[in-house]
Write a protein that holds these residues in place. Structure first.
Motif, PDB file in Angstrom:
ATOM      1  N   VAL A  94     -20.865   2.537  16.556  1.00 52.27           N
ATOM      2  CA  VAL A  94     -19.526   3.112  16.461  1.00 52.27           C
ATOM      3  C   VAL A  94     -18.583   2.054  15.914  1.00 52.27           C
ATOM      4  N   VAL A  95     -17.773   2.427  14.944  1.00 53.25           N
ATOM      5  CA  VAL A  95     -16.741   1.537  14.430  1.00 53.25           C
ATOM      6  C   VAL A  95     -15.382   2.166  14.691  1.00 53.25           C
ATOM      7  N   VAL A  96     -14.378   1.328  14.825  1.00 54.21           N
ATOM      8  CA  VAL A  96     -13.022   1.785  15.131  1.00 54.21           C
ATOM      9  C   VAL A  96     -12.094   1.360  14.003  1.00 54.21           C
ATOM     10  N   VAL A  97     -11.300   2.303  13.530  1.00 55.15           N
ATOM     11  CA  VAL A  97     -10.320   2.048  12.478  1.00 55.15           C
ATOM     12  C   VAL A  97      -8.927   2.199  13.079  1.00 55.15           C
ATOM     13  N   ASP A  98      -8.091   1.218  12.871  1.00 61.03           N
ATOM     14  CA  ASP A  98      -6.715   1.248  13.360  1.00 61.03           C
ATOM     15  C   ASP A  98      -5.837   1.913  12.301  1.00 61.03           C
ATOM     16  N   ALA A  99      -5.445   3.162  12.555  1.00 60.13           N
ATOM     17  CA  ALA A  99      -4.681   3.906  11.552  1.00 60.13           C
ATOM     18  C   ALA A  99      -3.339   3.249  11.258  1.00 60.13           C
ATOM     19  N   ALA A 100      -2.683   2.733  12.286  1.00 60.77           N
ATOM     20  CA  ALA A 100      -1.375   2.111  12.078  1.00 60.77           C
ATOM     21  C   ALA A 100      -1.477   0.936  11.115  1.00 60.77           C
ATOM     22  N   ARG A 101      -2.483   0.091  11.321  1.00 60.83           N
ATOM     23  CA  ARG A 101      -2.669  -1.065  10.446  1.00 60.83           C
ATOM     24  C   ARG A 101      -3.102  -0.625   9.045  1.00 60.83           C
ATOM     25  N   ALA A 102      -3.917   0.432   8.998  1.00 58.58           N
ATOM     26  CA  ALA A 102      -4.432   0.879   7.705  1.00 58.58           C
ATOM     27  C   ALA A 102      -3.331   1.385   6.788  1.00 58.58           C
ATOM     28  N   ILE A 103      -2.394   2.171   7.344  1.00 57.97           N
ATOM     29  CA  ILE A 103      -1.387   2.794   6.481  1.00 57.97           C
ATOM     30  C   ILE A 103      -0.133   1.941   6.338  1.00 57.97           C
ATOM     31  N   ALA A 104      -0.048   0.847   7.084  1.00 59.28           N
ATOM     32  CA  ALA A 104       1.156   0.012   7.072  1.00 59.28           C
ATOM     33  C   ALA A 104       1.570  -0.463   5.687  1.00 59.28           C
ATOM     34  N   PRO A 105       0.623  -0.821   4.781  1.00 59.40           N
ATOM     35  CA  PRO A 105       1.053  -1.312   3.465  1.00 59.40           C
ATOM     36  C   PRO A 105       1.933  -0.348   2.686  1.00 59.40           C
ATOM     37  N   ALA A 106       1.865   0.945   3.006  1.00 63.21           N
ATOM     38  CA  ALA A 106       2.681   1.918   2.279  1.00 63.21           C
ATOM     39  C   ALA A 106       4.090   2.039   2.844  1.00 63.21           C
ATOM     40  N   GLY A 107       4.370   1.365   3.952  1.00 65.19           N
ATOM     41  CA  GLY A 107       5.707   1.431   4.540  1.00 65.19           C
ATOM     42  C   GLY A 107       6.093   2.852   4.896  1.00 65.19           C
ATOM     43  N   HIS A 108       7.339   3.222   4.611  1.00 69.57           N
ATOM     44  CA  HIS A 108       7.797   4.567   4.954  1.00 69.57           C
ATOM     45  C   HIS A 108       7.093   5.635   4.133  1.00 69.57           C
ATOM     46  N   ARG A 109       6.505   5.248   3.018  1.00 74.56           N
ATOM     47  CA  ARG A 109       5.785   6.220   2.191  1.00 74.56           C
ATOM     48  C   ARG A 109       4.425   6.579   2.764  1.00 74.56           C
ATOM     49  N   ALA A 110       4.036   5.935   3.863  1.00 73.16           N
ATOM     50  CA  ALA A 110       2.761   6.264   4.502  1.00 73.16           C
ATOM     51  C   ALA A 110       2.813   7.600   5.218  1.00 73.16           C
ATOM     52  N   TRP A 111       4.036   8.107   5.466  1.00 73.42           N
ATOM     53  CA  TRP A 111       4.200   9.332   6.236  1.00 73.42           C
ATOM     54  C   TRP A 111       4.518  10.524   5.352  1.00 73.42           C
ATOM     55  N   HIS A 112       3.941  11.662   5.731  1.00 70.12           N
ATOM     56  CA  HIS A 112       4.316  12.946   5.153  1.00 70.12           C
ATOM     57  C   HIS A 112       5.760  13.248   5.551  1.00 70.12           C
ATOM     58  N   VAL A 113       6.373  14.234   4.904  1.00 69.74           N
ATOM     59  CA  VAL A 113       7.764  14.560   5.183  1.00 69.74           C
ATOM     60  C   VAL A 113       7.979  14.944   6.644  1.00 69.74           C
ATOM     61  N   ASP A 114       6.956  15.466   7.319  1.00 69.55           N
ATOM     62  CA  ASP A 114       7.114  15.839   8.730  1.00 69.55           C
ATOM     63  C   ASP A 114       7.097  14.635   9.665  1.00 69.55           C
ATOM     64  N   ARG A 115       6.726  13.478   9.159  1.00 67.82           N
ATOM     65  CA  ARG A 115       6.645  12.235   9.937  1.00 67.82           C
ATOM     66  C   ARG A 115       5.697  12.359  11.134  1.00 67.82           C
ATOM     67  N   VAL A 116       4.758  13.269  11.030  1.00 63.47           N
ATOM     68  CA  VAL A 116       3.711  13.432  12.033  1.00 63.47           C
ATOM     69  C   VAL A 116       2.347  13.132  11.411  1.00 63.47           C
ATOM     70  N   HIS A 117       2.175  13.515  10.152  1.00 63.93           N
ATOM     71  CA  HIS A 117       0.908  13.317   9.451  1.00 63.93           C
ATOM     72  C   HIS A 117       1.057  12.237   8.378  1.00 63.93           C
ATOM     73  N   PRO A 118      -0.038  11.582   8.017  1.00 64.19           N
ATOM     74  CA  PRO A 118       0.022  10.635   6.902  1.00 64.19           C
ATOM     75  C   PRO A 118       0.350  11.358   5.601  1.00 64.19           C
ATOM     76  N   SER A 119       0.959  10.655   4.693  1.00 62.14           N
ATOM     77  CA  SER A 119       1.200  11.182   3.352  1.00 62.14           C
ATOM     78  C   SER A 119      -0.081  11.071   2.533  1.00 62.14           C
ATOM     79  N   ALA A 120       0.003  11.488   1.282  1.00 60.27           N
ATOM     80  CA  ALA A 120      -1.150  11.321   0.389  1.00 60.27           C
ATOM     81  C   ALA A 120      -1.552   9.850   0.310  1.00 60.27           C
ATOM     82  N   ALA A 121      -0.561   8.969   0.230  1.00 62.01           N
ATOM     83  CA  ALA A 121      -0.861   7.527   0.203  1.00 62.01           C
ATOM     84  C   ALA A 121      -1.458   7.078   1.524  1.00 62.01           C
TER      85      ALA A 121
END
Length: 315
Positions: free
Chosen positions: A161-188
């Motif tokens: 089993v491997v674990v991926v940290d979503a917060a760390r993974a999407i952090a490089p995109a900054g605010h663009r990491a979030w979809h407009v609903d700010r609940v789901h990730p964006s395309a980036a």
């Protein structure tokens, strides 16, 4: 180059989870052969022969173990992704121990069937980061409780089993990491999560390594650390080249249109169930703070009876 995983005859990848894995927040074109979402893109990057997305919108951990798990086992996958918990923390009956038990069973059965498993740590939910401090604290504690469950399950699983940290993974995109609903990730955000999962899997087993022998200029005086960073960057770039194209982020007007058409109705529907539990959790948190004395137990996690500094399975 055909990925090593793809060269394994009939390499099968199955995804379990909720709307994030369904692909909400992602946008794709015809080059996305497996459809939207980070798990679908992972199948593309790894060259999976077949990909089955069993995730459903609104799914909780009990839905994964109750319906998705049997379907996944029947497919005999080589690799399974499990991302769940986001809907659990949004419910008034939230209890992290239930999620822990569901994850233990789901991951345990997958591992015993010979399946490698990718688990994902939840990021804080961006929508609630816009709220009052007490609300932010309650939601952060709930997310922390889910992540503690994920870590515990990963550490005791009877397989790989491997674990991926979503917060760390999407952090490089900054605010663009979030979809407009700010609940789901964006395309980036979805694509960054894919890259992080692929990198972790490549370190687990060469079968998942899609790039090998990446050349690094040895004639420079770069330190070993710099060479390592350059190699990692080259690996990421090679992986990114396999991803389907990402669209431009939505404009301000598109965001406003979504808010009126879909965002507000969603908040009203979910609020009938979620807000009463959230208010109880905030009151619980305040009372626990008032009762705190130096040397005593700080406060239990909202609606779970668990302190964030203790292991979830520790009684």
């Amino acid at each position: 180059m055909t990925p090593p995983a793809g060269r394994e005859r009939g390499f099968r990848l199955v995804a379990l989870g909720d709307s994030i894995t369904v692909g909400v927040g992602d946008t794709v074109g015809p080059d996305a052969v497996h459809g939207p979402g980070w798990a679908a893109h992972l199948a593309t990057v790894l060259g999976a022969e077949t990909f089955t997305n069993l995730a459903t919108e609104g799914a909780r951990s009990r839905d994964v173990v109750g319906t998705q798990l049997d379907a996944a086992l029947a497919l005999r996958p080589h690799l399974a992704t499990v991302l769940v918990g986001g809907n659990d923390v949004l419910r008034s009956d939230f209890d992290a121990r239930h999620t822990l038990a569901d994850l233990h069973r789901s991951v345990g059965e997958l591992c015993r069937a010979g399946t490698d498993v990718v688990l994902v740590l939840l990021p804080v939910i961006g929508l609630f980061e816009l709220g009052p401090r007490l609300v932010r604290r309650v939601m952060r504690r709930r997310v922390a409780a889910i992540n503690a469950a994920v870590e515990e399950v990963a550490g005791s699983a009877p397989g790989r089993v491997v674990v991926v940290d979503a917060a760390r993974a999407i952090a490089p995109a900054g605010h663009r990491a979030w979809h407009v609903d700010r609940v789901h990730p964006s395309a980036a955000g979805h694509r960054l999560l894919t890259l992080s999962a692929a990198m972790v899997l490549a370190d687990l087993d060469a079968r998942y390594a899609v790039t090998t022998n990446i050349p690094v200029d040895g004639s420079t005086s770069a330190t070993a650390s710099a060479v390592g960073q350059a190699t990692a960057r080259a690996r990421i770039d090679a992986l990114a080249a396999r991803l389907p194209g990402a669209p431009d982020p939505p404009s301000v007007w598109q965001r406003l249109a979504w808010l009126v058409k879909a965002g507000l109705p969603w908040c009203l529907r979910r609020g009938r169930d979620f807000l009463p539990g959230l208010l109880r959790a905030v009151v619980h948190d305040l009372r626990a703070e008032q009762a705190f004395t130096p040397g005593g137990m700080v406060t239990s996690l909202a609606d779970s009876g668990l302190d964030p500094r203790r292991r979830i399975g520790g009684g």
